[in-house]
Design a protein around this motif. Structure first.
Motif, PDB file in Angstrom:
ATOM      1  N   VAL A  32       1.004  -0.704   0.183  1.00 28.82           N
ATOM      2  CA  VAL A  32      -0.207  -0.035   0.033  1.00 28.82           C
ATOM      3  C   VAL A  32       1.036   1.260   0.078  1.00 28.82           C
ATOM      4  CG1 VAL A  32      -2.171  -0.943   1.094  1.00 28.82           C
ATOM      5  CG2 VAL A  32      -0.380   0.079   2.241  1.00 28.82           C
ATOM      6  N   ARG A  33      -0.196   2.717  -0.805  1.00 27.79           N
ATOM      7  CA  ARG A  33       0.933   3.757  -0.989  1.00 27.79           C
ATOM      8  C   ARG A  33       0.818   4.639   0.077  1.00 27.79           C
ATOM      9  NH1 ARG A  33      -0.097   8.790  -2.982  1.00 27.79           N
ATOM     10  NH2 ARG A  33       1.687  10.079  -3.379  1.00 27.79           N
ATOM     11  N   VAL A  34       1.897   4.865   1.486  1.00 27.17           N
ATOM     12  CA  VAL A  34       1.615   5.823   2.623  1.00 27.17           C
ATOM     13  C   VAL A  34       1.204   6.968   1.982  1.00 27.17           C
ATOM     14  CG1 VAL A  34       2.952   5.954   5.025  1.00 27.17           C
ATOM     15  CG2 VAL A  34       3.003   3.527   4.223  1.00 27.17           C
ATOM     16  N   GLY A  35       2.159   7.336   1.257  1.00 25.94           N
ATOM     17  CA  GLY A  35       1.639   8.581   0.855  1.00 25.94           C
ATOM     18  C   GLY A  35       2.907   9.252   0.243  1.00 25.94           C
ATOM     19  N   PRO A  36       3.332  10.797   0.278  1.00 29.18           N
ATOM     20  CA  PRO A  36       4.476  11.753   0.235  1.00 29.18           C
ATOM     21  C   PRO A  36       5.224  12.058   1.277  1.00 29.18           C
ATOM     22  CG  PRO A  36       2.545  13.030  -0.077  1.00 29.18           C
ATOM     23  CD  PRO A  36       2.162  11.687   0.578  1.00 29.18           C
ATOM     24  N   THR A  37       6.314  12.742   0.938  1.00 26.53           N
ATOM     25  CA  THR A  37       7.156  13.292   2.121  1.00 26.53           C
ATOM     26  C   THR A  37       8.224  13.636   1.714  1.00 26.53           C
ATOM     27  OG1 THR A  37       7.364  13.043   4.081  1.00 26.53           O
ATOM     28  CG2 THR A  37       8.136  11.243   3.018  1.00 26.53           C
ATOM     29  N   THR A  38       9.344  13.962   2.384  1.00 27.52           N
ATOM     30  CA  THR A  38      10.474  15.043   2.063  1.00 27.52           C
ATOM     31  C   THR A  38      11.613  14.394   3.428  1.00 27.52           C
ATOM     32  OG1 THR A  38       8.934  17.028   2.150  1.00 27.52           O
ATOM     33  CG2 THR A  38      11.584  16.884   1.873  1.00 27.52           C
ATOM     34  N   THR A  39      12.631  13.541   2.467  1.00 31.86           N
ATOM     35  CA  THR A  39      13.889  13.112   4.110  1.00 31.86           C
ATOM     36  C   THR A  39      14.458  14.273   4.779  1.00 31.86           C
ATOM     37  OG1 THR A  39      15.284  13.285   1.609  1.00 31.86           O
ATOM     38  CG2 THR A  39      13.891  10.921   2.178  1.00 31.86           C
ATOM     39  N   LEU A  40      14.624  13.953   4.933  1.00 30.41           N
ATOM     40  CA  LEU A  40      15.583  15.007   5.448  1.00 30.41           C
ATOM     41  C   LEU A  40      16.626  15.788   4.046  1.00 30.41           C
ATOM     42  CD1 LEU A  40      17.112  13.158   9.122  1.00 30.41           C
ATOM     43  CD2 LEU A  40      15.384  15.174   8.800  1.00 30.41           C
ATOM     44  N   THR A  41      17.743  15.388   3.569  1.00 30.97           N
ATOM     45  CA  THR A  41      17.994  16.057   2.623  1.00 30.97           C
ATOM     46  C   THR A  41      17.456  16.491   1.395  1.00 30.97           C
ATOM     47  OG1 THR A  41      17.831  14.200   1.580  1.00 30.97           O
ATOM     48  CG2 THR A  41      19.896  14.113   2.636  1.00 30.97           C
ATOM     49  N   GLY A  42      15.941  16.611   1.516  1.00 33.88           N
ATOM     50  CA  GLY A  42      14.952  17.556   0.910  1.00 33.88           C
ATOM     51  C   GLY A  42      14.612  16.853  -0.362  1.00 33.88           C
ATOM     52  N   THR A  43      14.727  16.137  -0.605  1.00 38.05           N
ATOM     53  CA  THR A  43      14.092  14.829  -1.870  1.00 38.05           C
ATOM     54  C   THR A  43      13.270  13.991  -1.571  1.00 38.05           C
ATOM     55  OG1 THR A  43      16.430  14.010  -1.664  1.00 38.05           O
ATOM     56  CG2 THR A  43      15.062  12.010  -2.958  1.00 38.05           C
ATOM     57  N   GLN A  44      12.176  14.467  -2.222  1.00 38.79           N
ATOM     58  CA  GLN A  44      10.916  14.125  -2.636  1.00 38.79           C
ATOM     59  C   GLN A  44      10.490  12.521  -2.899  1.00 38.79           C
ATOM     60  OE1 GLN A  44       8.775  16.366  -4.896  1.00 38.79           O
ATOM     61  NE2 GLN A  44       8.391  18.473  -3.561  1.00 38.79           N
ATOM     62  N   VAL A  45       9.736  12.093  -2.132  1.00 40.96           N
ATOM     63  CA  VAL A  45       9.727  10.497  -2.015  1.00 40.96           C
ATOM     64  C   VAL A  45       8.289  10.013  -2.282  1.00 40.96           C
ATOM     65  CG1 VAL A  45      12.453   9.578  -1.774  1.00 40.96           C
ATOM     66  CG2 VAL A  45      10.515  10.224   0.420  1.00 40.96           C
ATOM     67  N   ASN A  46       8.391   9.095  -2.156  1.00 42.70           N
ATOM     68  CA  ASN A  46       6.542   8.278  -2.071  1.00 42.70           C
ATOM     69  C   ASN A  46       6.772   6.807  -1.077  1.00 42.70           C
ATOM     70  OD1 ASN A  46       4.633   9.837  -3.122  1.00 42.70           O
ATOM     71  ND2 ASN A  46       5.137   9.019  -5.099  1.00 42.70           N
ATOM     72  N   VAL A  47       5.619   6.875   0.331  1.00 43.74           N
ATOM     73  CA  VAL A  47       6.216   5.696   1.019  1.00 43.74           C
ATOM     74  C   VAL A  47       5.810   4.769   1.026  1.00 43.74           C
ATOM     75  CG1 VAL A  47       6.727   5.360   3.159  1.00 43.74           C
ATOM     76  CG2 VAL A  47       7.339   7.851   2.754  1.00 43.74           C
ATOM     77  N   TRP A  48       6.238   3.609   0.927  1.00 36.73           N
ATOM     78  CA  TRP A  48       5.509   2.585  -0.143  1.00 36.73           C
ATOM     79  C   TRP A  48       5.499   1.253   1.229  1.00 36.73           C
ATOM     80  CZ3 TRP A  48       2.136   1.984  -4.043  1.00 36.73           C
ATOM     81  CH2 TRP A  48       2.580   2.842  -4.921  1.00 36.73           C
ATOM     82  N   HIS A  49       4.405   0.413   2.090  1.00 38.76           N
ATOM     83  CA  HIS A  49       4.294  -0.426   3.187  1.00 38.76           C
ATOM     84  C   HIS A  49       3.316  -1.846   2.655  1.00 38.76           C
ATOM     85  CE1 HIS A  49       4.241  -1.580   6.867  1.00 38.76           C
ATOM     86  NE2 HIS A  49       2.640  -1.767   7.142  1.00 38.76           N
ATOM     87  N   CYS A  50       4.511  -3.030   2.907  1.00 41.41           N
ATOM     88  CA  CYS A  50       3.989  -3.770   2.928  1.00 41.41           C
ATOM     89  C   CYS A  50       3.467  -4.768   3.876  1.00 41.41           C
ATOM     90  CB  CYS A  50       4.990  -5.061   2.225  1.00 41.41           C
ATOM     91  SG  CYS A  50       4.661  -6.871   2.259  1.00 41.41           S
ATOM     92  N   ARG A  51       2.042  -4.812   3.581  1.00 40.65           N
ATOM     93  CA  ARG A  51       1.428  -5.306   4.934  1.00 40.65           C
ATOM     94  C   ARG A  51       1.863  -6.679   5.432  1.00 40.65           C
ATOM     95  NH1 ARG A  51      -4.413  -2.326   3.369  1.00 40.65           N
ATOM     96  NH2 ARG A  51      -3.414  -3.544   1.467  1.00 40.65           N
TER      97      ARG A  51
END
Length: 117
Positions: A32-51
């Motif tokens: 499942v896609r958790v959602g977008p976030t920004t890492t500590l270095t400023g990179t925009q990423v999408n977070v994914w999770h496996c149930r």
């Protein structure tokens, strides 16, 4: 030599309409896609999770500059880039160099966000 990138990224790098395979257990059904976030270095990423195996990972968000993108409806700049598919509007999400977001539908309609950025 003029750089003429394609108007869209390679298909294998497009935003996914279905979740990717889990990097640990390879099971796509429980991802499942958790959602977008920004890492500590400023990179925009999408977070994914496996149930299934509880693994978490990120996939970088990539913005694709094009030479003939639409002008920004907020500030009229011509420096815009394709950001993602906008499934809620059945169009493409675009960003301008000033951070304004807007959607361009296949019919050519421009949809702007409520706050303008």
């Amino acid at each position: 030599m003029t750089h003429n990138p394609p108007p869209y990224p390679p298909p294998e790098q497009w935003p996914l309409l279905t979740g990717p395979d889990c990097r640990r257990c390879q099971d796509p059904a429980e991802v499942v896609r958790v959602g977008p976030t920004t890492t500590l270095t400023g990179t925009q990423v999408n977070v994914w999770h496996c149930r299934a195996c509880l693994a978490d990972w990120t996939i970088p968000v990539t913005h694709w500059p094009v030479l003939d993108g639409p002008n920004c409806p907020h500030c009229d700049t011509t420096v815009t880039c394709w950001a993602a598919i906008a499934p809620d509007y059945l169009g493409d999400l675009w960003l301008c160099e000033h951070g304004h977001e807007f959607v361009l539908t296949p019919e050519g309609l421009v949809i702007i966000s409520e706050d303008g950025a």
